[in-house]
Scaffold this motif. Structure first.
Motif, PDB file in Angstrom:
ATOM      1  N   TYR A 111       0.842  -1.206   0.000  1.00  0.00           N
ATOM      2  CA  TYR A 111       0.000   0.000   0.000  1.00  0.00           C
ATOM      3  C   TYR A 111       0.872   1.249   0.000  1.00  0.00           C
ATOM      4  N   GLY A 112       1.876   1.274   0.872  1.00  0.00           N
ATOM      5  CA  GLY A 112       2.766   2.425   0.938  1.00  0.00           C
ATOM      6  C   GLY A 112       3.524   2.643  -0.352  1.00  0.00           C
ATOM      7  N   GLU A 113       3.972   1.552  -0.964  1.00  0.00           N
ATOM      8  CA  GLU A 113       4.709   1.665  -2.221  1.00  0.00           C
ATOM      9  C   GLU A 113       3.828   2.222  -3.331  1.00  0.00           C
ATOM     10  N   GLN A 114       2.551   1.807  -3.346  1.00  0.00           N
ATOM     11  CA  GLN A 114       1.610   2.320  -4.352  1.00  0.00           C
ATOM     12  C   GLN A 114       1.443   3.826  -4.215  1.00  0.00           C
ATOM     13  N   MET A 115       1.352   4.298  -2.969  1.00  0.00           N
ATOM     14  CA  MET A 115       1.122   5.722  -2.738  1.00  0.00           C
ATOM     15  C   MET A 115       2.335   6.575  -3.102  1.00  0.00           C
ATOM     16  N   GLN A 116       3.520   5.966  -3.080  1.00  0.00           N
ATOM     17  CA  GLN A 116       4.746   6.728  -3.312  1.00  0.00           C
ATOM     18  C   GLN A 116       5.185   6.750  -4.775  1.00  0.00           C
ATOM     19  N   LYS A 117       4.518   6.001  -5.640  1.00  0.00           N
ATOM     20  CA  LYS A 117       4.943   5.937  -7.040  1.00  0.00           C
ATOM     21  C   LYS A 117       4.788   7.293  -7.722  1.00  0.00           C
ATOM     22  N   ASN A 118       5.834   7.696  -8.425  1.00  0.00           N
ATOM     23  CA  ASN A 118       5.810   8.990  -9.099  1.00  0.00           C
ATOM     24  C   ASN A 118       5.233   8.916 -10.514  1.00  0.00           C
ATOM     25  N   ASP A 119       5.259   7.722 -11.094  1.00  0.00           N
ATOM     26  CA  ASP A 119       4.811   7.593 -12.480  1.00  0.00           C
ATOM     27  C   ASP A 119       3.348   7.201 -12.600  1.00  0.00           C
ATOM     28  N   VAL A 120       2.652   7.111 -11.482  1.00  0.00           N
ATOM     29  CA  VAL A 120       1.237   6.734 -11.489  1.00  0.00           C
ATOM     30  C   VAL A 120       0.432   7.789 -10.735  1.00  0.00           C
ATOM     31  N   GLU A 121      -0.652   8.203 -11.344  1.00  0.00           N
ATOM     32  CA  GLU A 121      -1.569   9.142 -10.701  1.00  0.00           C
ATOM     33  C   GLU A 121      -2.392   8.363  -9.677  1.00  0.00           C
ATOM     34  N   CYS A 122      -2.289   8.722  -8.397  1.00  0.00           N
ATOM     35  CA  CYS A 122      -2.878   7.907  -7.335  1.00  0.00           C
ATOM     36  C   CYS A 122      -3.934   8.685  -6.560  1.00  0.00           C
ATOM     37  N   TYR A 123      -5.109   8.071  -6.376  1.00  0.00           N
ATOM     38  CA  TYR A 123      -6.185   8.627  -5.553  1.00  0.00           C
ATOM     39  C   TYR A 123      -6.449   7.657  -4.412  1.00  0.00           C
ATOM     40  N   CYS A 124      -6.549   8.199  -3.209  1.00  0.00           N
ATOM     41  CA  CYS A 124      -6.735   7.359  -2.022  1.00  0.00           C
ATOM     42  C   CYS A 124      -8.093   7.666  -1.398  1.00  0.00           C
ATOM     43  N   SER A 125      -8.918   6.641  -1.236  1.00  0.00           N
ATOM     44  CA  SER A 125     -10.282   6.843  -0.752  1.00  0.00           C
ATOM     45  C   SER A 125     -10.576   5.983   0.469  1.00  0.00           C
ATOM     46  N   THR A 126     -11.329   6.557   1.404  1.00  0.00           N
ATOM     47  CA  THR A 126     -11.808   5.809   2.558  1.00  0.00           C
ATOM     48  C   THR A 126     -13.309   6.023   2.681  1.00  0.00           C
ATOM     49  N   SER A 127     -14.028   4.955   2.955  1.00  0.00           N
ATOM     50  CA  SER A 127     -15.481   5.034   3.073  1.00  0.00           C
ATOM     51  C   SER A 127     -15.916   4.787   4.508  1.00  0.00           C
ATOM     52  N   TRP A 128     -16.690   5.739   5.049  1.00  0.00           N
ATOM     53  CA  TRP A 128     -17.294   5.593   6.378  1.00  0.00           C
ATOM     54  C   TRP A 128     -18.760   5.199   6.270  1.00  0.00           C
ATOM     55  N   CYS A 129     -19.191   4.837   5.083  1.00  0.00           N
ATOM     56  CA  CYS A 129     -20.590   4.455   4.896  1.00  0.00           C
ATOM     57  C   CYS A 129     -20.912   3.197   5.708  1.00  0.00           C
ATOM     58  N   ARG A 130     -22.102   3.194   6.283  1.00  0.00           N
ATOM     59  CA  ARG A 130     -22.643   2.096   7.104  1.00  0.00           C
ATOM     60  C   ARG A 130     -22.090   2.051   8.520  1.00  0.00           C
ATOM     61  N   PHE A 131     -21.119   2.899   8.868  1.00  0.00           N
ATOM     62  CA  PHE A 131     -20.733   2.963  10.272  1.00  0.00           C
ATOM     63  C   PHE A 131     -21.848   3.685  11.036  1.00  0.00           C
ATOM     64  N   PRO A 132     -22.219   3.213  12.230  1.00  0.00           N
ATOM     65  CA  PRO A 132     -23.447   3.690  12.895  1.00  0.00           C
ATOM     66  C   PRO A 132     -23.309   4.988  13.678  1.00  0.00           C
ATOM     67  N   PHE A 133     -22.660   5.997  13.102  1.00  0.00           N
ATOM     68  CA  PHE A 133     -22.546   7.271  13.813  1.00  0.00           C
ATOM     69  C   PHE A 133     -23.911   7.934  14.012  1.00  0.00           C
ATOM     70  N   TYR A 134     -24.828   7.714  13.056  1.00  0.00           N
ATOM     71  CA  TYR A 134     -26.143   8.349  13.165  1.00  0.00           C
ATOM     72  C   TYR A 134     -27.009   7.745  14.261  1.00  0.00           C
TER      73      TYR A 134
END
Length: 453
Positions: free
Chosen positions: A365-388
């Motif tokens: 995961y860390g290596e993917q984020m550090q690559k300079n030749d690839v445009e990288c988007y990192c997403s996290t989903s909090w959907c379905r966690f019962p905060f409501y």
């Protein structure tokens, strides 16, 4: 813009310690291998509780008395909850453990010089940051810092916003939701009865290290949070449930006949962001990668990870390339995401996962984020966690997550209050955001910074 500047004044600060001291044999709490790889950052959450008192009753209530009583109740129930979530009241000892010294959680009481409706009608991400505790920056390897920081904000209208800043070193969104709902239950119990000695059901805090102990392979562990901090801007987008239904029909294909809400919204965000980046770049990168953070409790089955606390985060990577050519249509991007998700389930859901397996996954995961030749988007989903579901005794919340960690190409997804829509926090380079937010296809499905009411 608002007619008058919103002012948040912190009027009291104290530490709330567990009501019962942590037993000696629990004073050292081991971090898991998942925790070791988590960056030394704090992440925010903000829960809004509008005043639900009937207008006819308002004149019979002393506002100051209400604030005092609610504050006392919040602090008393927090002390009780910290006894059961005892690591939250400790401090980071080293890269492998927490000192459960009962130092306590930082609790701030603040007054806001306006009604909550003015904040919710025109959400301003910079102003919302004032409603969460301010923290000093933390360096990797630093020890002794607080894990849990809370700010109770009281509005003139009687509404309350509770802001959190929690350490990602031992807490993920799942763990935070467990803590908040436990605290809310304790508060609601005291709010609805005069018997404050009622004992809540027993709770055993089961850390992930019980199955995934820390590894002694590095001191300190690799840091993947230090990404390029270019001049970026964060904005908020809302996808209503009806729009998501239309988006699902557009994104469905033979490969993925019934895409999820998160998949279709993510695919549109990814597609739009890639096009904005390409339009502002002198050269187009051959591929783009979507890194989706995953709650591994939904993946690991041997042993069951459902009740483990701490960070249990993995990821899968999806790429926009197909047979050597860049592919950015919705159906293709959704299919790439589904492929990455299924591969993760096959690899880690069908065997007993070891600490070495976790280490390899997170290093990748860390290596993917550090690559300079690839445009990288990192997403996290909090959907379905019962905060409501977190009802402190004055109703269920409206929720907002101010993005205080502004890392380029970071995306956070969360449910809307009705549970059907999705709200997105997105950080892009300023020039990319200017293109992104004017994309006609995006605007057909999403609204920019709508009201929270």
């Amino acid at each position: 813009m608002m007619d008058l500047e919103m002012k948040v004044e912190v009027i009291h600060r104290e530490r709330i310690r567990p009501i019962s001291p942590t037993p000696h044999h629990l004073r050292v709490f081991s971090l898991s291998v998942f925790d070791q790889f988590s960056p030394a950052v704090h992440f925010p959450l903000l829960l809004f509780y509008p005043n639900n008192i009937e207008p006819s009753e308002v004149n019979n209530i002393d506002p100051q008395c209400s604030v005092v009583e609610r504050t006392k109740l919040l602090k008393r129930s927090l002390s009780d909850t910290l006894t059961r979530f005892y690591p939250f009241a400790g401090t980071i000892h080293d890269h492998a453990s927490i000192c459960c010294n009962d130092q306590g959680a930082v609790f701030l009481e603040a007054q806001v010089n306006c009604s909550m409706s003015r904040v919710l009608n025109e959400p301003d991400l910079e102003l919302l940051k004032e409603l969460i505790p301010k923290l000093e920056s933390i360096s990797e390897g630093e020890t002794g810092y607080d894990l849990l920081n809370i700010q109770a904000n009281f509005f003139e209208c009687g509404g309350i916003a509770i802001g959190f800043h929690v350490s990602h070193k031992m807490i993920d969104a799942y763990t935070l939701s467990k803590f908040i709902n436990s605290w809310a239950a304790a508060t609601s119990l005291g709010f609805s009865t005069s018997d404050h000695n009622v004992v809540l059901p027993s709770y055993q805090y089961l850390g992930a290290a019980s199955h995934y102990p820390p590894l002694a392979l590095f001191e300190p562990p690799p840091q993947f949070g230090e990404l390029a901090k270019e001049k970026c801007i964060t904005k908020r987008f809302m996808f209503e449930s009806s729009k998501i239904a239309c988006l699902k029909s557009e994104a469905a294909s033979a490969a993925v006949k019934n895409p999820t809400r998160v998949e279709v919204v993510s695919a549109l965000i990814w597609k739009t962001a890639m096009r904005a980046s390409s339009a502002n770049s002198c050269s187009v990168r051959p591929s783009s990668t979507w890194l989706q953070i995953v709650n591994m409790r939904n993946i690991i089955t041997q042993p069951s990870a459902e009740n483990l606390m701490g960070n249990l985060l993995g990821f899968y990577a999806a790429t926009s390339t197909r047979e050597g050519e860049r592919n950015d249509d919705l159906q293709g991007l959704v299919a790439a995401m589904r492929k990455g998700s299924e591969e993760l389930k096959v690899k880690y859901g069908t065997k007993c996962v070891s600490g070495e397996d976790v280490s390899k996954l997170l290093i990748k995961y860390g290596e993917q984020m550090q690559k300079n030749d690839v445009e990288c988007y990192c997403s996290t989903s909090w959907c379905r966690f019962p905060f409501y579901k977190a009802d402190f005794g004055w109703g269920k919340p409206l929720m907002s997550i101010p993005a205080t960690i502004e890392l380029k190409n970071l995306i956070t997804l969360m449910d809307t209050s009705d549970g059907g829509g999705i709200e997105v926090r997105l950080t892009l380079k300023e020039e990319d955001m200017a293109m992104f937010e004017n994309n006609e296809e995006l605007l057909a499905y999403a609204s920019i910074n709508p009201t929270l009411t």
